[in-house]
Design an enzyme around this catalytic site. Structure first.
Site, mmCIF file in Angstrom:
data_model
loop_
_atom_site.group_PDB
_atom_site.id
_atom_site.type_symbol
_atom_site.label_atom_id
_atom_site.label_comp_id
_atom_site.label_asym_id
_atom_site.label_seq_id
_atom_site.Cartn_x
_atom_site.Cartn_y
_atom_site.Cartn_z
ATOM 1 N N SER A 154 0.846 -1.195 0.000
ATOM 2 C CA SER A 154 0.000 0.000 0.000
ATOM 3 C C SER A 154 0.883 1.246 0.000
ATOM 4 C CB SER A 154 -0.894 0.014 1.243
ATOM 5 O OG SER A 154 -1.415 1.314 1.427
ATOM 6 N N HIS A 201 -1.231 -1.506 -4.145
ATOM 7 C CA HIS A 201 -2.523 -1.166 -3.537
ATOM 8 C C HIS A 201 -2.594 0.352 -3.391
ATOM 9 C CE1 HIS A 201 -6.053 -2.082 -1.033
ATOM 10 N NE2 HIS A 201 -5.633 -1.132 -0.202
ATOM 11 N N ASP A 203 -4.748 3.479 -2.111
ATOM 12 C CA ASP A 203 -5.829 3.844 -1.183
ATOM 13 C C ASP A 203 -6.357 5.238 -1.476
ATOM 14 O OD1 ASP A 203 -6.090 1.618 0.695
ATOM 15 O OD2 ASP A 203 -4.014 2.075 1.236
ATOM 16 N N MET A 231 -8.914 8.022 -0.344
ATOM 17 C CA MET A 231 -9.732 8.404 0.819
ATOM 18 C C MET A 231 -10.285 9.807 0.625
ATOM 19 S SD MET A 231 -7.283 7.291 3.935
ATOM 20 C CE MET A 231 -6.563 5.670 4.077
ATOM 21 N N HIS A 241 -8.357 0.884 -4.080
ATOM 22 C CA HIS A 241 -9.273 0.698 -2.943
ATOM 23 C C HIS A 241 -9.968 2.031 -2.671
ATOM 24 C CE1 HIS A 241 -9.558 -0.220 1.692
ATOM 25 N NE2 HIS A 241 -10.745 -0.159 1.106
ATOM 26 N N MET A 280 -12.009 4.211 -0.653
ATOM 27 C CA MET A 280 -12.618 4.518 0.653
ATOM 28 C C MET A 280 -13.297 5.871 0.512
ATOM 29 S SD MET A 280 -9.626 3.106 3.115
ATOM 30 C CE MET A 280 -8.415 3.275 1.827
ATOM 31 N N MET A 303 -11.530 -5.943 5.637
ATOM 32 C CA MET A 303 -10.696 -4.965 6.355
ATOM 33 C C MET A 303 -10.309 -5.557 7.710
ATOM 34 S SD MET A 303 -10.167 -2.354 4.434
ATOM 35 C CE MET A 303 -9.201 -1.463 5.656
ATOM 36 N N ASP A 359 -6.505 -6.299 4.550
ATOM 37 C CA ASP A 359 -5.905 -4.959 4.512
ATOM 38 C C ASP A 359 -5.889 -4.347 5.905
ATOM 39 O OD1 ASP A 359 -5.080 -2.422 3.864
ATOM 40 O OD2 ASP A 359 -6.810 -1.937 2.590
HETATM 41 C C1 DX5 Z 1 -6.218 1.577 5.635
HETATM 42 C C2 DX5 Z 1 -5.813 1.334 4.217
HETATM 43 C C3 DX5 Z 1 -4.673 0.388 4.142
HETATM 44 C C4 DX5 Z 1 -3.412 0.867 4.804
HETATM 45 C C5 DX5 Z 1 -2.693 -0.320 5.371
HETATM 46 O O1 DX5 Z 1 -7.428 2.198 5.705
HETATM 47 O O2 DX5 Z 1 -6.855 0.785 3.465
HETATM 48 O O3 DX5 Z 1 -4.428 -0.057 2.818
HETATM 49 O O4 DX5 Z 1 -2.560 1.565 3.941
HETATM 50 O O5 DX5 Z 1 -1.608 0.110 6.092
HETATM 51 P P1 DX5 Z 1 -0.851 -0.773 7.156
HETATM 52 O O6 DX5 Z 1 -0.357 -2.010 6.438
HETATM 53 O O7 DX5 Z 1 0.229 0.107 7.626
HETATM 54 O O8 DX5 Z 1 -1.843 -1.134 8.234
HETATM 55 ZN ZN ZN Z 2 -6.467 -0.206 1.512
#
Ligand code: DX5
Ligand code: ZN
Length: 218
Positions: free
Chosen positions: A7, A32, A34, A36, A65, A67, A136, A174
């Site tokens: 990620s 990956h 993310d 947000m 991903h 979010m 998750m 994740d």
């Molecule tokens: C969290 C994200 C993850 C995050 C994981 O909401 O969706 O992908 O980057 O990070 P680590 O591996 O540090 O928990």
């Molecule tokens: Zn993620």
């Protein structure tokens, strides 16, 4: 087949290009990404301009991903920019089936994600459509959180549902994944492993080597 999906949320954004190059050279095939929005989750990460640059720099499979509240508003744009897989949250989308179909109509893999408090049964209506289920293992929104222990039973339940299907459906996990808790998650049935802090903190190459070994990839 197992996959490691680092990620980039945990990457050093001033060194993003260089770090992606290290990841790619170390034998990883998937990133990956993310997204947000500060609404579905409290924090804001990055959006299209960063993703556009990533695509220019890398040939890795881009596992996006979302979010994001009402992700159907942005899915097509990420696909246009080169997403190879798009995962939406069952909690965030008013029209899950239509959005999954929209993703697949563009020839892209469609995933559905579940927050830790969301009953697994929520995905039953979509299990015969999706290409991936994302369980998750932390509350979404931030990297570097601790793994939620109740996740193992949830992964096992999803694995049971997936095994009842004849299609190739992946099970991604994740949040809070490190080398020392990886095995129990693999045994529970996860096959796409997202890791942020565990990959980007310290020696990236060495971290990836550790993961690929446990995942039987190299
Ligand atoms: C969290 C994200 C993850 C995050 C994981 O909401 O969706 O992908 O980057 O990070 P680590 O591996 O540090 O928990
Ligand atoms: Zn993620």
């Amino acid at each position: 087949m197992n996959y490691l999906a680092p990620s980039i949320l945990a990457a050093d954004f001033c060194e993003l290009g260089k770090q992606i190059e290290i990841v790619e050279k170390a034998g990883v095939t998937c990133l990956h990404v993310d997204i947000m929005d500060g609404v579905f989750v409290p924090s804001i990460s990055f959006g299209m301009p960063v993703f556009r640059c990533l695509k220019r720099r890398s040939k890795l499979f881009m596992d996006v991903h979302m979010m994001v509240d009402r992700p159907e508003r942005y899915v097509e744009e990420f696909i246009k920019l080169g997403a190879d897989g798009v995962t939406i949250h069952v909690e965030a989308c008013g029209c899950v089936s239509d959005t999954l179909a929209m993703i697949q109509d563009h020839g892209v893999r469609a995933g559905i994600a579940l927050n830790p408090e969301t009953p697994i049964s929520e995905i039953i209506p979509y299990i015969d459509i999706v290409d991936m289920v994302l369980v998750m293992t932390v509350h979404p929104g931030f990297g570097g959180q601790s793994y939620l222990p109740g996740s193992i039973d949830r992964i096992k339940m999803v694995r049971g549902m997936i095994n009842g299907q004849s299609r190739d459906i992946r099970l991604e996990i994740d949040g809070g994944i490190y080398l020392n808790n990886l095995n129990k998650n693999l045994e529970a049935g996860a096959d796409v492993i997202v890791a942020g802090s565990a990959v980007f903190e310290g020696d990236i190459e060495k971290n990836i080597e550790g993961f690929l070994k446990l995942l039987n990839i190299q």
